[in-house]
Write a protein that holds these residues in place. Structure first.
Motif, PDB file in Angstrom:
ATOM      1  N   ARG A  93     -18.971 -45.219  42.141  1.00 33.43           N
ATOM      2  CA  ARG A  93     -17.974 -44.188  42.535  1.00 33.43           C
ATOM      3  C   ARG A  93     -18.478 -43.312  43.851  1.00 33.43           C
ATOM      4  NH1 ARG A  93     -16.080 -38.914  42.211  1.00 33.43           N
ATOM      5  NH2 ARG A  93     -18.007 -38.378  40.951  1.00 33.43           N
ATOM      6  N   LEU A  94     -19.804 -42.841  43.696  1.00 30.48           N
ATOM      7  CA  LEU A  94     -20.337 -41.977  44.539  1.00 30.48           C
ATOM      8  C   LEU A  94     -20.641 -42.666  45.694  1.00 30.48           C
ATOM      9  CD1 LEU A  94     -22.695 -39.734  42.131  1.00 30.48           C
ATOM     10  CD2 LEU A  94     -20.648 -39.113  43.146  1.00 30.48           C
ATOM     11  N   GLU A  95     -21.032 -43.682  45.735  1.00 31.19           N
ATOM     12  CA  GLU A  95     -21.131 -44.563  46.923  1.00 31.19           C
ATOM     13  C   GLU A  95     -19.781 -44.719  47.610  1.00 31.19           C
ATOM     14  OE1 GLU A  95     -23.678 -48.997  48.078  1.00 31.19           O
ATOM     15  OE2 GLU A  95     -22.250 -48.937  46.170  1.00 31.19           O
ATOM     16  N   ARG A  96     -18.813 -45.180  47.187  1.00 26.18           N
ATOM     17  CA  ARG A  96     -17.517 -45.141  47.670  1.00 26.18           C
ATOM     18  C   ARG A  96     -17.096 -43.882  48.159  1.00 26.18           C
ATOM     19  NH1 ARG A  96     -16.135 -48.135  43.018  1.00 26.18           N
ATOM     20  NH2 ARG A  96     -15.110 -46.203  42.162  1.00 26.18           N
ATOM     21  N   THR A 105     -27.020 -49.219  51.741  1.00 27.01           N
ATOM     22  CA  THR A 105     -27.002 -47.641  51.323  1.00 27.01           C
ATOM     23  C   THR A 105     -28.290 -47.223  51.282  1.00 27.01           C
ATOM     24  OG1 THR A 105     -24.979 -48.251  49.985  1.00 27.01           O
ATOM     25  CG2 THR A 105     -26.267 -46.143  49.438  1.00 27.01           C
ATOM     26  N   GLN A 106     -28.055 -46.134  52.204  1.00 26.72           N
ATOM     27  CA  GLN A 106     -29.482 -45.238  52.134  1.00 26.72           C
ATOM     28  C   GLN A 106     -29.722 -44.251  50.937  1.00 26.72           C
ATOM     29  OE1 GLN A 106     -31.543 -45.089  55.002  1.00 26.72           O
ATOM     30  NE2 GLN A 106     -30.581 -46.810  55.924  1.00 26.72           N
ATOM     31  N   ILE A 107     -30.967 -44.443  50.582  1.00 29.05           N
ATOM     32  CA  ILE A 107     -31.373 -43.484  49.327  1.00 29.05           C
ATOM     33  C   ILE A 107     -32.794 -42.795  49.899  1.00 29.05           C
ATOM     34  CG2 ILE A 107     -32.346 -43.775  47.107  1.00 29.05           C
ATOM     35  CD1 ILE A 107     -31.246 -46.448  46.650  1.00 29.05           C
ATOM     36  N   CYS A 108     -32.321 -41.411  49.432  1.00 27.58           N
ATOM     37  CA  CYS A 108     -33.890 -40.446  49.521  1.00 27.58           C
ATOM     38  C   CYS A 108     -34.147 -40.316  48.175  1.00 27.58           C
ATOM     39  CB  CYS A 108     -33.157 -39.473  50.357  1.00 27.58           C
ATOM     40  SG  CYS A 108     -34.497 -38.026  50.686  1.00 27.58           S
ATOM     41  N   VAL A 109     -35.394 -40.202  48.130  1.00 23.40           N
ATOM     42  CA  VAL A 109     -36.133 -39.724  46.673  1.00 23.40           C
ATOM     43  C   VAL A 109     -37.081 -38.570  47.220  1.00 23.40           C
ATOM     44  CG1 VAL A 109     -37.638 -40.218  45.233  1.00 23.40           C
ATOM     45  CG2 VAL A 109     -35.995 -42.039  45.671  1.00 23.40           C
ATOM     46  N   ALA A 110     -36.771 -37.178  46.759  1.00 23.43           N
ATOM     47  CA  ALA A 110     -37.540 -36.252  46.955  1.00 23.43           C
ATOM     48  C   ALA A 110     -38.032 -35.658  45.732  1.00 23.43           C
ATOM     49  CB  ALA A 110     -36.474 -35.197  47.579  1.00 23.43           C
ATOM     50  N   ILE A 170     -35.023 -35.038  43.135  1.00 24.14           N
ATOM     51  CA  ILE A 170     -33.687 -35.075  43.554  1.00 24.14           C
ATOM     52  C   ILE A 170     -33.572 -36.502  44.391  1.00 24.14           C
ATOM     53  CG2 ILE A 170     -32.037 -34.143  45.350  1.00 24.14           C
ATOM     54  CD1 ILE A 170     -32.831 -31.877  43.373  1.00 24.14           C
ATOM     55  N   PHE A 171     -32.331 -37.076  43.848  1.00 24.53           N
ATOM     56  CA  PHE A 171     -31.994 -38.355  44.490  1.00 24.53           C
ATOM     57  C   PHE A 171     -30.722 -38.038  45.255  1.00 24.53           C
ATOM     58  CE2 PHE A 171     -33.652 -39.544  40.323  1.00 24.53           C
ATOM     59  CZ  PHE A 171     -34.576 -40.496  40.678  1.00 24.53           C
ATOM     60  N   ILE A 172     -30.658 -38.454  46.352  1.00 27.72           N
ATOM     61  CA  ILE A 172     -29.532 -38.480  47.360  1.00 27.72           C
ATOM     62  C   ILE A 172     -29.077 -39.829  47.973  1.00 27.72           C
ATOM     63  CG2 ILE A 172     -28.474 -37.144  49.437  1.00 27.72           C
ATOM     64  CD1 ILE A 172     -30.765 -35.412  49.222  1.00 27.72           C
ATOM     65  N   ILE A 173     -27.962 -40.338  47.957  1.00 31.63           N
ATOM     66  CA  ILE A 173     -27.464 -41.528  48.436  1.00 31.63           C
ATOM     67  C   ILE A 173     -26.474 -41.217  49.737  1.00 31.63           C
ATOM     68  CG2 ILE A 173     -27.557 -42.990  46.563  1.00 31.63           C
ATOM     69  CD1 ILE A 173     -24.782 -42.819  46.064  1.00 31.63           C
ATOM     70  N   ALA A 203     -18.906 -43.370  51.317  1.00 35.49           N
ATOM     71  CA  ALA A 203     -18.506 -44.071  52.517  1.00 35.49           C
ATOM     72  C   ALA A 203     -17.044 -43.451  53.246  1.00 35.49           C
ATOM     73  CB  ALA A 203     -18.322 -45.483  51.985  1.00 35.49           C
ATOM     74  N   GLU A 204     -16.181 -43.249  52.060  1.00 34.84           N
ATOM     75  CA  GLU A 204     -15.021 -42.726  52.372  1.00 34.84           C
ATOM     76  C   GLU A 204     -14.677 -41.618  53.285  1.00 34.84           C
ATOM     77  OE1 GLU A 204     -12.870 -42.622  49.003  1.00 34.84           O
ATOM     78  OE2 GLU A 204     -12.894 -44.870  48.235  1.00 34.84           O
ATOM     79  N   ILE A 205     -15.547 -40.610  53.019  1.00 33.39           N
ATOM     80  CA  ILE A 205     -15.538 -39.174  53.664  1.00 33.39           C
ATOM     81  C   ILE A 205     -16.909 -38.911  54.360  1.00 33.39           C
ATOM     82  CG2 ILE A 205     -13.546 -38.568  52.330  1.00 33.39           C
ATOM     83  CD1 ILE A 205     -15.610 -36.938  50.641  1.00 33.39           C
ATOM     84  N   GLY A 206     -17.869 -39.648  54.252  1.00 31.99           N
ATOM     85  CA  GLY A 206     -19.120 -39.428  54.907  1.00 31.99           C
ATOM     86  C   GLY A 206     -20.099 -38.378  54.287  1.00 31.99           C
TER      87      GLY A 206
END
Length: 237
Positions: free
Chosen positions: A160-163, A196-201, A232-235, A166-169
């Protein structure tokens, strides 16, 4: 507003065992020097932080109210009673900025209802520092807190978060209990699409700090141990 009231200061603290004045401005030190009444998550942690900032401050003079996920909200208004007697009160999180992904927000809400001035001080927020370092959209982002523990529900939420991204940037940020970080990264990599880009901080502001952004396909080939390290995880799609 009654000028005789004390203020509610939101006092950031370190994100780990970093020397406080390496990451905190002098205004935080000044606030700690002058304030004796605090609303905190854990008294022991707060006392250690205060001692680290101001070693000569009298510990017996300090007064603490505790606010955490077990606190009855009906108890919170009375925690601000020193403000009505002219004393300033400080809110301290266990790590980072109080009121941001933190139960201290309940004290802030109560302060506004009681006409008490709220003063936020500058300090490290793992959420914003991770976003800054990710290279993702800083104009449109959302912090989602903890995702479901159930594997099926977690996969659904990641999709859901990935969609949504993608939908609203929109950059999507979330966290996990530190001892489940490795499982979260594995689940994340196996759920989202390879591009899909993933950031791991991880361990932000600490000597062991680790921040990487790359596609899920690259993370699938990367070995990193995040166990018991605040992350912190970010996609972003």
């Amino acid at each position: 507003m009654d000028n005789q009231k004390g203020n509610l200061y939101l006092i950031p603290c370190t994100l780990g065992d970093t020397p406080p004045l390496e990451v905190l401005p002098l205004l935080v030190k000044k606030a700690i020097e002058e304030i004796d009444h605090y609303i905190v998550e854990h008294e022991k942690t707060a006392r250690r932080f205060i001692k680290g900032i101001h070693p000569r401050k009298s510990q017996p003079s300090l007064h603490f109210s505790q606010i955490n996920k077990f606190t009855d909200e009906s108890e919170i208004p009375s925690m601000l009673s020193p403000c009505h007697e002219g004393f300033d009160v400080g809110v301290l999180s266990d790590a980072g900025c109080p009121g941001v992904a933190d139960p201290g927000a309940l004290a802030v809400e109560a302060a506004h209802r009681q006409g008490i001035r709220v003063v936020p001080l500058v300090g490290p927020s793992s959420i914003l520092l991770a976003l800054m370092a990710s290279g993702f959209n800083g104009q449109n982002f959302a912090f989602n807190g903890y995702l479901p523990i159930d594997k099926r529900e977690r996969r659904q939420e990641l999709k859901r978060l990935e969609r949504l991204s993608a939908e609203i940037g929109q950059s999507q940020l979330f966290i996990e209990t530190p001892y489940r970080n490795n499982q979260m990264l594995e689940s994340l990599v196996s759920t989202v699409t390879p591009d899909t880009q993933i950031c791991v901080a991880c361990d932000i502001t600490l000597p062991t700090e680790y921040i990487r952004t790359m596609p899920a396909s690259n993370w699938a080939k990367t070995k990193v141990d995040l166990n018991k390290r605040p992350t912190i995880f970010i996609i972003q799609k």
